[in-house]
Design a protein around this motif. Structure first.
Motif, PDB file in Angstrom:
ATOM      1  N   MET A 104       6.573  25.667   6.639  1.00 53.05           N
ATOM      2  CA  MET A 104       5.655  24.614   7.072  1.00 53.05           C
ATOM      3  C   MET A 104       5.321  24.751   8.553  1.00 53.05           C
ATOM      4  N   SER A 105       4.160  24.258   8.952  1.00 51.23           N
ATOM      5  CA  SER A 105       3.772  24.348  10.358  1.00 51.23           C
ATOM      6  C   SER A 105       4.692  23.454  11.192  1.00 51.23           C
ATOM      7  N   THR A 128       3.971  19.650  10.887  1.00 57.85           N
ATOM      8  CA  THR A 128       4.396  19.083   9.603  1.00 57.85           C
ATOM      9  C   THR A 128       5.924  19.019   9.550  1.00 57.85           C
ATOM     10  N   GLU A 129       6.541  20.082  10.038  1.00 62.29           N
ATOM     11  CA  GLU A 129       8.013  20.133  10.059  1.00 62.29           C
ATOM     12  C   GLU A 129       8.572  18.991  10.905  1.00 62.29           C
ATOM     13  N   LYS A 171       8.129  15.710   9.152  1.00 56.87           N
ATOM     14  CA  LYS A 171       9.083  15.580   8.043  1.00 56.87           C
ATOM     15  C   LYS A 171      10.473  15.232   8.579  1.00 56.87           C
ATOM     16  N   LEU A 203      10.552  11.673   9.614  1.00 51.61           N
ATOM     17  CA  LEU A 203      10.589  10.818   8.423  1.00 51.61           C
ATOM     18  C   LEU A 203      11.994  10.786   7.807  1.00 51.61           C
ATOM     19  N   TRP A 238       1.572   9.828  15.214  1.00 50.12           N
ATOM     20  CA  TRP A 238       0.878  10.345  14.029  1.00 50.12           C
ATOM     21  C   TRP A 238      -0.573   9.899  13.960  1.00 50.12           C
TER      22      TRP A 238
END
Lengths: 97, 238
Positions: free
Chosen positions: B1-2, B5-6, B9, B12, B230
């Motif tokens: 994953m980029s 995004t990483e 994640k 999260l 975000w």
């Protein structure tokens, strides 16, 4: 690539909804106030996101009376759990390291 | 994953871990319950001592303080259960909202083992087969072990681990020879009141610490401000 792009669930691919689903995967159920407290978004914003998740069948809404007061709680559906997992898988394929 | 995004994640995941910790450390209800058990134990000590004093003086009416003590315990226990039921065990719900974790059922055999190992030694001690020192050590050890077990099943780890640890520490201290309190109340030679007192004090201290921890976790959750960063890249157009 186009195919994978279309596989990304646009309903889940939104930060607030993603966080709501993440919360619901780690607990049994929550109510509106809890999401409001932990997510720090406005009531209207949260209500819109919840309604979107509900209409797409990713979460289920339980309405009941606690004493004389109405109470609404939310939990993730099987479909929601499955699609949430697929979402991450697709994202991994779409954006590899 | 980029990288982005990483990063999202990972954030999260951290957020979800904090939510789990927060949901498993709500201890206000236990604070009130422990305080009531502590007061009840003290009232019973007073009632038994007073009854014994009246008997030694040779007066009648020794049963009055005892009856008062028993009545007090029953009334406060019922009031506590009704109060907690009225709030549906949700002491945080009004302020922070309601969250329910996935609990597993504690099997009946575990409850039976708990009663047998914790109160069995009390009976043996009362009958004179077991000293107060070793009886209290055994009872506290099993209260501690049961606390570890039930907290794992009921997803109540913060309270269960701390309370269980405190009980084991008190049990160890007793085994090492720390005098057992309240064993001579009413000349009965029983450590039951000491067991209640220790459990209530340990529970009270645990509930306060866990509540402070709970507030700290909630503060951390609020400080995360997950969406500020975000939102820059994600507009809510859905």
């Amino acid at each position: 690539m186009k195919q994978i792009h279309s596989n990304i669930n646009r309903v889940i691919h939104e930060p607030v909804r993603l966080a709501i689903l993440k919360i619901l995967t780690s607990v049994k159920e929550v109510d509106f106030n809890f999401l409001l407290t932990t997510l720090g978004v406005t009531k209207g914003n949260l209500a819109t996101h919840i309604s979107k998740l509900e209409t797409t069948g990713l979460i289920e809404v339980k309405k009941e009376f606690r004493g004389k007061k109405p109470h609404t709680s939310y939990r993730i559906t099987k479909k929601g759990r499955r699609q949430f997992e697929h979402y991450w898988e697709n994202l991994r394929i779409l954006a590899p390291e | 994953m980029s990288d982005d995004t990483e990063k999202h994640k990972a954030e999260l995941e951290k957020f979800s871990r904090l939510i789990g910790r927060y949901a498993q450390s709500r201890s206000l209800g236990l604070w009130i319950g422990s305080a009531v058990v502590f007061i009840d134990a003290m009232v019973m000590v007073g009632a038994i001592e007073l009854a014994w004093y009246i008997i030694e003086k040779g007066d009648s009416g020794w049963w009055v303080p005892l009856a008062f003590g028993v009545l007090w315990v029953i009334v406060t226990a019922v009031a506590l259960i009704r109060y907690e039921k009225k709030l549906d065990y949700g002491f945080y719900d009004k302020q922070d909202g309601r969250v329910e974790v996935k609990k597993e059922k504690i099997p009946i055999w575990a409850f039976c083992a708990f009663v047998l190992t914790v109160f069995g030694p009390v009976i043996l001690n009362f009958r004179g087969f077991l000293s107060s020192r070793w009886g209290l050590t055994i009872s506290l050890t099993f209260v501690g072990l049961f606390s570890f077990y039930s907290s794992k099943k009921h997803r109540d780890r913060a309270y269960g681990v701390l309370f269980g640890g405190l009980c084991l520490m008190l049990g160890t201290a007793t085994a090492l020879g720390i005098p057992v309190p309240l064993t001579d109340v009413g000349h009965q030679k029983s450590y039951l009141l000491a067991l209640f007192l220790y459990s209530a004090v340990a529970s009270l201290a645990t509930a306060v610490v866990v509540h402070i921890y709970n507030r700290a976790v909630l503060r951390k959750i609020k400080q995360m401000k997950l969406f500020e960063e975000w939102q820059g890249s994600e507009a809510d157009t859905q």
